[in-house]
Motif scaffolding. Structure first.
Motif, PDB file in Angstrom:
ATOM      1  N   ASP A 201       0.854  -1.184   0.000  1.00 26.17           N
ATOM      2  CA  ASP A 201       0.000   0.000   0.000  1.00 26.17           C
ATOM      3  C   ASP A 201       0.893   1.238   0.000  1.00 26.17           C
ATOM      4  OD1 ASP A 201      -1.956   1.996   0.407  1.00 26.17           O
ATOM      5  OD2 ASP A 201      -3.141   0.642   1.667  1.00 26.17           O
ATOM      6  N   ASN A 202       0.617   2.183  -0.871  1.00 25.30           N
ATOM      7  CA  ASN A 202       1.391   3.425  -0.920  1.00 25.30           C
ATOM      8  C   ASN A 202       0.757   4.544  -0.096  1.00 25.30           C
ATOM      9  OD1 ASN A 202       3.534   2.573  -2.502  1.00 25.30           O
ATOM     10  ND2 ASN A 202       2.459   3.009  -4.408  1.00 25.30           N
ATOM     11  N   ASN A 203      -0.406   4.304   0.460  1.00 27.60           N
ATOM     12  CA  ASN A 203      -1.101   5.326   1.228  1.00 27.60           C
ATOM     13  C   ASN A 203      -0.753   5.153   2.706  1.00 27.60           C
ATOM     14  OD1 ASN A 203      -3.125   6.678   2.809  1.00 27.60           O
ATOM     15  ND2 ASN A 203      -4.333   6.875   0.927  1.00 27.60           N
ATOM     16  N   MET A 204       0.023   6.082   3.245  1.00 35.01           N
ATOM     17  CA  MET A 204       0.486   5.966   4.626  1.00 35.01           C
ATOM     18  C   MET A 204      -0.667   6.052   5.628  1.00 35.01           C
ATOM     19  SD  MET A 204       3.608   5.327   4.127  1.00 35.01           S
ATOM     20  CE  MET A 204       3.368   4.765   2.446  1.00 35.01           C
ATOM     21  N   ASN A 205      -1.740   6.764   5.274  1.00 35.99           N
ATOM     22  CA  ASN A 205      -2.913   6.814   6.151  1.00 35.99           C
ATOM     23  C   ASN A 205      -3.596   5.453   6.228  1.00 35.99           C
ATOM     24  OD1 ASN A 205      -2.727   9.523   6.972  1.00 35.99           O
ATOM     25  ND2 ASN A 205      -3.661  10.193   5.061  1.00 35.99           N
ATOM     26  N   ASN A 206      -3.679   4.740   5.097  1.00 34.26           N
ATOM     27  CA  ASN A 206      -4.250   3.384   5.103  1.00 34.26           C
ATOM     28  C   ASN A 206      -3.416   2.457   5.979  1.00 34.26           C
ATOM     29  OD1 ASN A 206      -6.264   4.121   3.332  1.00 34.26           O
ATOM     30  ND2 ASN A 206      -5.298   3.201   1.541  1.00 34.26           N
ATOM     31  N   ILE A 207      -2.099   2.550   5.847  1.00 41.44           N
ATOM     32  CA  ILE A 207      -1.207   1.694   6.642  1.00 41.44           C
ATOM     33  C   ILE A 207      -1.369   2.008   8.125  1.00 41.44           C
ATOM     34  CG2 ILE A 207       1.211   1.119   7.124  1.00 41.44           C
ATOM     35  CD1 ILE A 207       1.695   1.616   4.072  1.00 41.44           C
ATOM     36  N   THR A 208      -1.456   3.282   8.451  1.00 45.37           N
ATOM     37  CA  THR A 208      -1.659   3.678   9.845  1.00 45.37           C
ATOM     38  C   THR A 208      -2.951   3.077  10.384  1.00 45.37           C
ATOM     39  OG1 THR A 208      -0.464   5.755   9.484  1.00 45.37           O
ATOM     40  CG2 THR A 208      -1.903   5.646  11.410  1.00 45.37           C
ATOM     41  N   LYS A 209      -4.030   3.130   9.595  1.00 47.79           N
ATOM     42  CA  LYS A 209      -5.318   2.577  10.029  1.00 47.79           C
ATOM     43  C   LYS A 209      -5.228   1.067  10.232  1.00 47.79           C
ATOM     44  CE  LYS A 209      -8.196   6.105   7.921  1.00 47.79           C
ATOM     45  NZ  LYS A 209      -9.049   6.456   6.799  1.00 47.79           N
ATOM     46  N   ILE A 210      -4.566   0.381   9.303  1.00 47.49           N
ATOM     47  CA  ILE A 210      -4.399  -1.075   9.444  1.00 47.49           C
ATOM     48  C   ILE A 210      -3.694  -1.394  10.754  1.00 47.49           C
ATOM     49  CG2 ILE A 210      -3.145  -3.081   8.541  1.00 47.49           C
ATOM     50  CD1 ILE A 210      -3.643  -1.874   5.704  1.00 47.49           C
ATOM     51  N   MET A 211      -2.625  -0.676  11.032  1.00 50.47           N
ATOM     52  CA  MET A 211      -1.857  -0.931  12.255  1.00 50.47           C
ATOM     53  C   MET A 211      -2.668  -0.568  13.492  1.00 50.47           C
ATOM     54  SD  MET A 211       1.896   0.203  10.930  1.00 50.47           S
ATOM     55  CE  MET A 211       2.996  -0.964  11.720  1.00 50.47           C
ATOM     56  N   GLN A 212      -3.317   0.558  13.453  1.00 44.36           N
ATOM     57  CA  GLN A 212      -4.120   1.017  14.590  1.00 44.36           C
ATOM     58  C   GLN A 212      -5.231   0.012  14.909  1.00 44.36           C
ATOM     59  OE1 GLN A 212      -6.047   4.742  13.860  1.00 44.36           O
ATOM     60  NE2 GLN A 212      -6.849   4.922  15.922  1.00 44.36           N
ATOM     61  N   ASN A 213      -5.849  -0.552  13.876  1.00 47.35           N
ATOM     62  CA  ASN A 213      -6.946  -1.497  14.068  1.00 47.35           C
ATOM     63  C   ASN A 213      -6.468  -2.904  14.430  1.00 47.35           C
ATOM     64  OD1 ASN A 213      -8.864   0.479  13.539  1.00 47.35           O
ATOM     65  ND2 ASN A 213      -8.860   0.048  11.341  1.00 47.35           N
ATOM     66  N   ASN A 214      -5.173  -3.151  14.334  1.00 50.85           N
ATOM     67  CA  ASN A 214      -4.617  -4.474  14.637  1.00 50.85           C
ATOM     68  C   ASN A 214      -3.469  -4.342  15.619  1.00 50.85           C
ATOM     69  OD1 ASN A 214      -6.005  -6.365  12.555  1.00 50.85           O
ATOM     70  ND2 ASN A 214      -5.444  -4.537  11.412  1.00 50.85           N
ATOM     71  N   LYS A 215      -3.647  -3.539  16.637  1.00 50.14           N
ATOM     72  CA  LYS A 215      -2.535  -3.213  17.531  1.00 50.14           C
ATOM     73  C   LYS A 215      -2.072  -4.378  18.395  1.00 50.14           C
ATOM     74  CE  LYS A 215      -5.642  -0.770  20.587  1.00 50.14           C
ATOM     75  NZ  LYS A 215      -6.135   0.552  20.829  1.00 50.14           N
ATOM     76  N   LEU A 216      -2.796  -5.468  18.402  1.00 56.55           N
ATOM     77  CA  LEU A 216      -2.325  -6.638  19.150  1.00 56.55           C
ATOM     78  C   LEU A 216      -1.504  -7.589  18.281  1.00 56.55           C
ATOM     79  CD1 LEU A 216      -5.457  -7.358  21.365  1.00 56.55           C
ATOM     80  CD2 LEU A 216      -3.391  -6.066  21.938  1.00 56.55           C
ATOM     81  N   ASP A 217      -1.454  -7.321  16.969  1.00 56.04           N
ATOM     82  CA  ASP A 217      -0.631  -8.127  16.062  1.00 56.04           C
ATOM     83  C   ASP A 217       0.814  -7.643  16.090  1.00 56.04           C
ATOM     84  OD1 ASP A 217      -2.865  -9.507  15.259  1.00 56.04           O
ATOM     85  OD2 ASP A 217      -3.059  -8.504  13.325  1.00 56.04           O
ATOM     86  N   ASP A 218       1.712  -8.505  15.689  1.00 46.85           N
ATOM     87  CA  ASP A 218       3.113  -8.117  15.491  1.00 46.85           C
ATOM     88  C   ASP A 218       3.262  -7.817  14.006  1.00 46.85           C
ATOM     89  OD1 ASP A 218       3.931  -8.493  18.179  1.00 46.85           O
ATOM     90  OD2 ASP A 218       3.965 -10.652  17.835  1.00 46.85           O
ATOM     91  N   ILE A 219       3.282  -6.519  13.676  1.00 47.15           N
ATOM     92  CA  ILE A 219       3.279  -6.071  12.285  1.00 47.15           C
ATOM     93  C   ILE A 219       4.602  -5.399  11.960  1.00 47.15           C
ATOM     94  CG2 ILE A 219       2.149  -4.584  10.588  1.00 47.15           C
ATOM     95  CD1 ILE A 219      -0.398  -4.746  12.307  1.00 47.15           C
ATOM     96  N   LEU A 220       5.200  -5.808  10.848  1.00 52.21           N
ATOM     97  CA  LEU A 220       6.429  -5.185  10.366  1.00 52.21           C
ATOM     98  C   LEU A 220       6.089  -4.307   9.172  1.00 52.21           C
ATOM     99  CD1 LEU A 220       9.932  -6.471   9.953  1.00 52.21           C
ATOM    100  CD2 LEU A 220       8.798  -5.722   7.873  1.00 52.21           C
ATOM    101  N   PHE A 221       6.592  -3.078   9.186  1.00 50.19           N
ATOM    102  CA  PHE A 221       6.485  -2.197   8.026  1.00 50.19           C
ATOM    103  C   PHE A 221       7.884  -1.919   7.516  1.00 50.19           C
ATOM    104  CE2 PHE A 221       6.799   1.947   6.012  1.00 50.19           C
ATOM    105  CZ  PHE A 221       5.909   1.773   4.968  1.00 50.19           C
ATOM    106  N   CYS A 222       8.073  -2.094   6.214  1.00 49.96           N
ATOM    107  CA  CYS A 222       9.343  -1.774   5.559  1.00 49.96           C
ATOM    108  C   CYS A 222       9.077  -0.658   4.560  1.00 49.96           C
ATOM    109  CB  CYS A 222       9.892  -3.009   4.835  1.00 49.96           C
ATOM    110  SG  CYS A 222      11.381  -2.677   3.877  1.00 49.96           S
ATOM    111  N   GLY A 223       9.846   0.418   4.678  1.00 53.73           N
ATOM    112  CA  GLY A 223       9.668   1.533   3.760  1.00 53.73           C
ATOM    113  C   GLY A 223      10.828   2.494   3.846  1.00 53.73           C
ATOM    114  N   SER A 224      10.661   3.662   3.289  1.00 54.53           N
ATOM    115  CA  SER A 224      11.692   4.699   3.355  1.00 54.53           C
ATOM    116  C   SER A 224      11.655   5.337   4.743  1.00 54.53           C
ATOM    117  CB  SER A 224      11.442   5.762   2.286  1.00 54.53           C
ATOM    118  OG  SER A 224      10.274   6.496   2.599  1.00 54.53           O
ATOM    119  N   GLY A 225      12.712   6.023   5.094  1.00 54.89           N
ATOM    120  CA  GLY A 225      12.753   6.711   6.379  1.00 54.89           C
ATOM    121  C   GLY A 225      11.620   7.691   6.535  1.00 54.89           C
ATOM    122  N   SER A 226      11.300   8.434   5.487  1.00 59.55           N
ATOM    123  CA  SER A 226      10.221   9.424   5.581  1.00 59.55           C
ATOM    124  C   SER A 226       8.859   8.749   5.736  1.00 59.55           C
ATOM    125  CB  SER A 226      10.231  10.366   4.380  1.00 59.55           C
ATOM    126  OG  SER A 226      10.094   9.650   3.180  1.00 59.55           O
TER     127      SER A 226
END
Length: 171
Positions: free
Chosen positions: A73-98
């Protein structure tokens, strides 16, 4: 647990490809997690990355070994929502520093109603981005409400023996 890693080093010649050091880093990423090189960091149950080919290649070996189909997903807001809604999962995000800074900033605000001026660096509150820092890993622990920074491993070229080596001494 939210785990954030910078994509592996890119080739100077082929921008969609990883450099030799980037390929070594990508190939050794599974061992870092599966062999628990840092006992404070969980094995991801989910992997998310942007659609950038070098980001996808950075986690390809990890996703194969863990048998996890990455989400793109290129939309950082979508990724934030996915993580926020799954905060009990162990989620890895790989991307640029920014991208990492944007997601972490958004998560901290949405989860804890706190704003921080973050920069990609070993010290997230530094005054500058260190976009050539490929061995730093940021962790947000949703249960204890902390942002922690670790090294995961360094890759270096050994001129004497003419090969690349992985160094876990700073983990």
């Amino acid at each position: 647990m939210f785990i954030f890693i910078h994509h592996c080093e890119k080739s100077n010649i082929y921008m969609d490809s990883l450099s030799d050091i980037g390929n070594i880093r990508s190939n050794n990423l599974p061992d870092f997690f599966t062999k628990k090189k840092n006992p404070n960091i969980n094995i991801p149950k989910r992997i998310i990355t942007s659609n950038d080919k070098s980001h996808i290649k950075s986690v390809s070996m990890l996703s194969k070994q863990l048998k996890i189909q990455p989400q793109y997903d290129n939309n950082m807001n979508n990724i934030t929502k996915i993580m926020q809604n799954n905060k009990l999962d162990d989620i890895l995000f790989c991307g640029s520093g920014s991208e990492i800074v944007e997601i972490v900033h958004n998560l901290i605000y949405k989860l804890y109603y706190k704003t921080m001026n973050l920069k990609w660096n070993k010290n997230p509150e530094a005054t500058y981005d260190s976009l050539n820092d490929f061995s730093t890993i940021w962790i947000i622990h949703p249960t204890d409400h902390t942002l922690k920074v670790y090294n995961y491993f360094d890759v270096f070229y050994n001129k004497y023996y003419d090969y690349y080596d992985v160094n876990y001494s700073h983990v």
